[in-house]
Write an enzyme that holds these catalytic residues in place. Structure first.
Site, PDB file in Angstrom:
ATOM      1  N   TRP A 175       0.818  -1.222   0.000  1.00 51.04           N
ATOM      2  CA  TRP A 175       0.000   0.000   0.000  1.00 51.04           C
ATOM      3  C   TRP A 175       0.844   1.261   0.000  1.00 51.04           C
ATOM      4  CZ3 TRP A 175      -3.767  -1.722  -2.147  1.00 51.04           C
ATOM      5  CH2 TRP A 175      -4.483  -2.823  -1.732  1.00 51.04           C
TER       6      TRP A 175
ATOM      7  N   ASP B  98     -10.293  -6.127  12.480  1.00 47.68           N
ATOM      8  CA  ASP B  98      -9.488  -7.310  12.177  1.00 47.68           C
ATOM      9  C   ASP B  98      -9.479  -8.235  13.389  1.00 47.68           C
ATOM     10  OD1 ASP B  98      -7.710  -9.026  10.725  1.00 47.68           O
ATOM     11  OD2 ASP B  98      -6.886  -7.251   9.722  1.00 47.68           O
TER      12      ASP B  98
ATOM     13  N   GLY C 278     -12.411  -8.445  16.073  1.00 47.07           N
ATOM     14  CA  GLY C 278     -13.454  -9.429  15.790  1.00 47.07           C
ATOM     15  C   GLY C 278     -13.190 -10.156  14.486  1.00 47.07           C
ATOM     16  N   ASP C 279     -14.064 -11.117  14.206  1.00 47.87           N
ATOM     17  CA  ASP C 279     -14.051 -11.869  12.951  1.00 47.87           C
ATOM     18  C   ASP C 279     -15.295 -11.439  12.191  1.00 47.87           C
ATOM     19  OD1 ASP C 279     -14.462 -13.758  10.916  1.00 47.87           O
ATOM     20  OD2 ASP C 279     -13.577 -15.381  12.072  1.00 47.87           O
ATOM     21  N   PHE C 280     -15.134 -10.677  11.115  1.00 53.14           N
ATOM     22  CA  PHE C 280     -16.312 -10.099  10.459  1.00 53.14           C
ATOM     23  C   PHE C 280     -17.186 -11.129   9.757  1.00 53.14           C
ATOM     24  CE2 PHE C 280     -12.500  -8.662   7.946  1.00 53.14           C
ATOM     25  CZ  PHE C 280     -12.563  -9.599   6.928  1.00 53.14           C
TER      26      PHE C 280
ATOM     27  N   HIS D 196     -10.856 -11.557  -2.743  1.00 50.07           N
ATOM     28  CA  HIS D 196     -10.094 -12.509  -3.566  1.00 50.07           C
ATOM     29  C   HIS D 196      -9.583 -13.706  -2.760  1.00 50.07           C
ATOM     30  CE1 HIS D 196      -5.652 -10.926  -3.097  1.00 50.07           C
ATOM     31  NE2 HIS D 196      -6.231 -11.098  -1.928  1.00 50.07           N
TER      32      HIS D 196
ATOM     33  N   ASN E 294      -1.897 -17.722  -7.345  1.00 47.66           N
ATOM     34  CA  ASN E 294      -1.427 -17.663  -5.962  1.00 47.66           C
ATOM     35  C   ASN E 294      -2.577 -17.820  -4.978  1.00 47.66           C
ATOM     36  OD1 ASN E 294       0.745 -17.312  -4.078  1.00 47.66           O
ATOM     37  ND2 ASN E 294      -0.121 -15.318  -3.594  1.00 47.66           N
TER      38      ASN E 294
END
Length: 346
Positions: free
Chosen positions: A165, A211, A236-238, A256, A303
């Site tokens: 990024w 995250d 958290g786990d969305f 992806h 990948n």
């Protein structure tokens, strides 16, 4: 355009075959600290001096340095004392650890993790599943459990994503005017590099990185300082936990990783949480509609196959996923860089 007779097919095959060798030369020079040493020295150095500083054999180092010269990663100066090596602009900007645009960490992640999985590409194609179990002896059912198998591996992955990024984050965030969105959630925002680019580009915004708890903890310890008040965190786990209300959700390189059903599940949750008039920004590398390219995206898709449950998609395929979740007024912008942008509105 020339005829097929104009093509040097043996040379093309040789170039493709050498791709692995080329990348390993670059990875090895990064890992040994060649580019960092030359930057710190402030002057060209001989192969003997570089080998001595880095604890390497003179013969091996000379061959590595010469290969880097051939790849334009180093420059060679012939003097009365012999050959001296120095960084090129490419290596100084992208391969030294201290550079703001350094790609060192993603190089190390590819060298130590991605390439290990790719040794089993033929098995992945035969079996139709990722290869973490063969590569690392870890269950392939939870790709991110495998990627985050240790604090060291998680740190490598997060630093690697941050480095990506640093060179293309601004382009995807500027693909559309997002200034109207003040309250933003970056789902799977990891080390915070994209969030940092976002608040820099849109100073009236606040970005909350959503995250996993261990990722958030690492981000707070290593990547995002408490003084960066426009960046917050949500653990958290969305896929399992609720998603708080916001005006814009950024999903950068998230969809992806997953198959269509998982993507639809997540986007439906995002749509439900999204404020009216809000939206979702997908940041992904887009395939051509006929999937004929770009070759970088095709390789990324391979990948994903070797490492995750997902794939790269066309703009139409992402639009279809967004529409299935309820999003409309879908816009697509190709940036000409590594990653593109798709914006869906509620």
């Amino acid at each position: 355009m020339g005829s097929t007779e104009d093509l040097d097919y043996p040379q093309i095959i040789v170039q493709y075959s050498n791709g692995f060798l080329i990348s390993k030369v670059m990875f090895t020079a990064c890992e040994l600290g060649v580019f960092d040493l030359l930057l710190e020295s402030g002057k060209p150095l001989s192969s003997d001096a570089i080998a001595a500083h880095l604890g390497a054999s003179t013969m091996g180092m000379e061959r590595l340095l010469d290969a880097c010269v051939g790849l334009k990663l180093l420059a060679l100066e012939m003097t009365q004392e012999g050959a001296l090596y120095r960084n090129t602009e490419i290596s100084k900007i992208y391969l030294t650890k201290s550079s703001p645009k350094s790609q060192y960490h993603i190089m190390m992640y590819y060298s130590n993790t991605v390439y290990v999985c790719w040794q089993y590409l033929a098995d992945a194609v035969r079996e139709g599943r990722n290869q973490y179990e063969r590569a690392f002896g870890i269950s392939s059912k939870d790709p991110f459990g495998a990627m985050y198998r240790s604090d060291e591996e998680m740190l490598k992955f997060m630093a690697g994503q941050n480095s990506v990024w640093s060179i293309c984050g601004r382009e995807v965030l500027a693909a559309f005017d997002l200034s109207r969105f003040v309250q933003i959630y970056d789902l799977g925002g990891g080390g915070g590099a994209l969030a940092r680019e976002c608040v820099s580009l849109y100073p009236n915004s606040t970005v909350t990185i959503y995250d996993l708890p261990k990722v958030v903890q690492m981000a707070k310890e290593r990547f995002v300082s408490p003084e960066e008040h426009q960046i917050a965190f949500h653990e958290g786990d969305f896929f399992i936990d609720s998603i708080p209300e916001a005006e814009l959700y950024i999903l950068s390189k998230i969809l992806h990783d997953w198959d269509d059903d998982k993507c639809k599940q997540l986007l439906a949750k995002v749509y439900k949480a999204c404020k009216p008039g809000g939206g979702v920004l997908l940041v992904e590398s887009l395939l051509n509609e006929d999937k004929s390219g770009p070759v970088e995206t095709q390789l990324y898709s391979m990948n994903m196959f070797v490492q995750t449950e997902g794939k790269e998609r066309t703009a139409a395929e992402y639009s279809k996923l967004l529409e299935a979740a309820g999003f409309g007024v879908i816009q697509v912008k190709r940036t000409g860089k590594l990653y593109d942008a798709v914006l869906g509105r509620k």
